[in-house]
Design an enzyme around this catalytic site. Sequence first.
Site, PDB file in Angstrom:
ATOM      1  N   ASP A  43       0.688  -1.260   0.034  1.00  0.00           N
ATOM      2  CA  ASP A  43      -0.004  -0.001  -0.048  1.00  0.00           C
ATOM      3  C   ASP A  43       0.970   1.251   0.139  1.00  0.00           C
ATOM      4  O   ASP A  43       0.257   2.342  -0.068  1.00  0.00           O
ATOM      5  CB  ASP A  43      -0.867  -0.018   1.184  1.00  0.00           C
ATOM      6  CG  ASP A  43      -0.484  -0.097   2.428  1.00  0.00           C
ATOM      7  OD1 ASP A  43       0.832  -0.023   2.654  1.00  0.00           O
ATOM      8  OD2 ASP A  43      -1.289  -0.428   3.442  1.00  0.00           O
ATOM      9  N   SER A  44       2.109   1.197  -0.030  1.00  0.00           N
ATOM     10  CA  SER A  44       3.160   2.368  -0.272  1.00  0.00           C
ATOM     11  C   SER A  44       2.775   2.872  -1.657  1.00  0.00           C
ATOM     12  O   SER A  44       3.046   3.924  -2.060  1.00  0.00           O
ATOM     13  CB  SER A  44       4.465   1.960  -0.247  1.00  0.00           C
ATOM     14  OG  SER A  44       4.835   0.834  -1.065  1.00  0.00           O
ATOM     15  N   ASP A  82      -0.724  -6.738  -0.313  1.00  0.00           N
ATOM     16  CA  ASP A  82      -0.833  -5.911   0.924  1.00  0.00           C
ATOM     17  C   ASP A  82      -2.401  -5.904   1.255  1.00  0.00           C
ATOM     18  O   ASP A  82      -3.203  -5.665   0.116  1.00  0.00           O
ATOM     19  CB  ASP A  82      -0.590  -4.413   1.123  1.00  0.00           C
ATOM     20  CG  ASP A  82       0.675  -4.399   1.814  1.00  0.00           C
ATOM     21  OD1 ASP A  82       1.200  -5.453   2.410  1.00  0.00           O
ATOM     22  OD2 ASP A  82       1.204  -3.136   1.794  1.00  0.00           O
ATOM     23  N   LYS A 110       0.043  -9.777   3.006  1.00  0.00           N
ATOM     24  CA  LYS A 110       0.554  -9.211   4.211  1.00  0.00           C
ATOM     25  C   LYS A 110      -0.352  -8.430   4.715  1.00  0.00           C
ATOM     26  O   LYS A 110      -1.042  -7.630   4.114  1.00  0.00           O
ATOM     27  CB  LYS A 110       1.825  -8.524   3.676  1.00  0.00           C
ATOM     28  CG  LYS A 110       2.383  -7.692   4.638  1.00  0.00           C
ATOM     29  CD  LYS A 110       3.762  -7.233   4.624  1.00  0.00           C
ATOM     30  CE  LYS A 110       3.859  -5.990   3.789  1.00  0.00           C
ATOM     31  NZ  LYS A 110       3.337  -4.775   4.429  1.00  0.00           N
ATOM     32  N   GLU A 112      -0.681  -5.502   8.482  1.00  0.00           N
ATOM     33  CA  GLU A 112      -0.078  -5.071   9.480  1.00  0.00           C
ATOM     34  C   GLU A 112      -0.470  -5.355  11.008  1.00  0.00           C
ATOM     35  O   GLU A 112      -1.717  -5.295  11.177  1.00  0.00           O
ATOM     36  CB  GLU A 112      -0.083  -3.509   9.223  1.00  0.00           C
ATOM     37  CG  GLU A 112       0.648  -3.077   8.261  1.00  0.00           C
ATOM     38  CD  GLU A 112       0.599  -1.368   7.947  1.00  0.00           C
ATOM     39  OE1 GLU A 112       0.205  -0.969   8.560  1.00  0.00           O
ATOM     40  OE2 GLU A 112       1.160  -1.148   7.037  1.00  0.00           O
ATOM     41  N   GLU A 179       9.445  -2.894  10.302  1.00  0.00           N
ATOM     42  CA  GLU A 179       9.458  -1.596   9.786  1.00  0.00           C
ATOM     43  C   GLU A 179      10.133  -0.527  10.829  1.00  0.00           C
ATOM     44  O   GLU A 179       9.226  -0.524  11.768  1.00  0.00           O
ATOM     45  CB  GLU A 179       8.311  -1.117   9.007  1.00  0.00           C
ATOM     46  CG  GLU A 179       8.431   0.227   8.560  1.00  0.00           C
ATOM     47  CD  GLU A 179       7.388   0.534   7.452  1.00  0.00           C
ATOM     48  OE1 GLU A 179       6.525  -0.293   7.101  1.00  0.00           O
ATOM     49  OE2 GLU A 179       7.368   1.666   6.845  1.00  0.00           O
TER      50      GLU A 179
HETATM   51  O1  KIV Z   1       3.621  -1.017   1.342  1.00  0.00           O
HETATM   52  C1  KIV Z   1       4.994  -1.169   1.450  1.00  0.00           C
HETATM   53  O2  KIV Z   1       5.504  -0.792   0.557  1.00  0.00           O
HETATM   54  C2  KIV Z   1       5.243  -2.017   2.616  1.00  0.00           C
HETATM   55  C3  KIV Z   1       6.778  -2.170   2.650  1.00  0.00           C
HETATM   56  C4  KIV Z   1       7.230  -0.764   3.480  1.00  0.00           C
HETATM   57  C5  KIV Z   1       7.152  -3.371   3.667  1.00  0.00           C
HETATM   58  O3  KIV Z   1       4.363  -2.523   3.018  1.00  0.00           O
END
Ligand code: KIV
Length: 256
Positions: A43-44, A82, A110, A112, A179
């Site tokens: 989600d970055s 994510d 993934k 959080e 992170e």
């Molecule tokens: O979304 C992302 O880029 C991430 C990384 C920072 C691990 O979750």
Amino acid sequence: MNRITPDFVRNAKGQGITALTAYDYPTARLLDEAGIDVLLVGDSMGMVVLGLPDTTGVRLDDILHHLRAVSRGVQRALLVADLPIDTYRDPQEAVTNAKKLISAGAHAVKLEGGTTRVEQLKAIAGAGVPVMGHIGMLPQRIREEGSYRIKGKTPTESGLLVGDAKAVQDAGAFAVVLELVAPKTADEITRSIQIPTIGIGSGKDCDGQILVFHDLVGYSPWFIPKHVHPQATVGDAISKAAAAFIGRVKGTSREK
Ligand code: KIV
């Protein structure tokens, strides 16, 4: 060519697992062909692709859209996607949305959180979907936190993070992202659990490292996080190519 599987990553403790984000077909294909182990549709993308201030505006449909493109470019790497904010509020919602990501081409998902997300992690793993954890600084909580700060500097925070890592492992995750974790704590976590740790801004003593692709290649030159040493200047190359094109076209324009 052997595909990278979640079990391969689980068993690659201490072996320098490499991971980068990817948000489109050409990037995915280039990184895959370069031999990256893990590609993350993370989600970055909110910041580096969509121009949002943080990750909290990213929706499941955004991830699904980019994931489909990335999946077309991947032959070997493990493709992780994510679960964005508010898509895993309870175990049922987590499983439903994790399965949507798998249907769009992800090999694993993934999410959080540590001890507070154990039920979601267990439900996803129990449904047969490989799942990666993510602890330390949690970008989906940036609105509550107010800033991106290093976690695990005090003995109390460090102890909580070790507990989070163990909880994520015991819930069935095959690896965990750390992170912005203080390097000493990241080292302690890495030595305390059996699954690999994949660090970002957490020092060298992790089992692998992950970076946002745009940061690695200098594609977002207006913001370079402290932990990043860009290996290329793609932003500069784009600006120069655009300037050369503009100059060439204007220079040959019939309106001269
Ligand atoms: O979304 C992302 O880029 C991430 C990384 C920072 C691990 O979750």
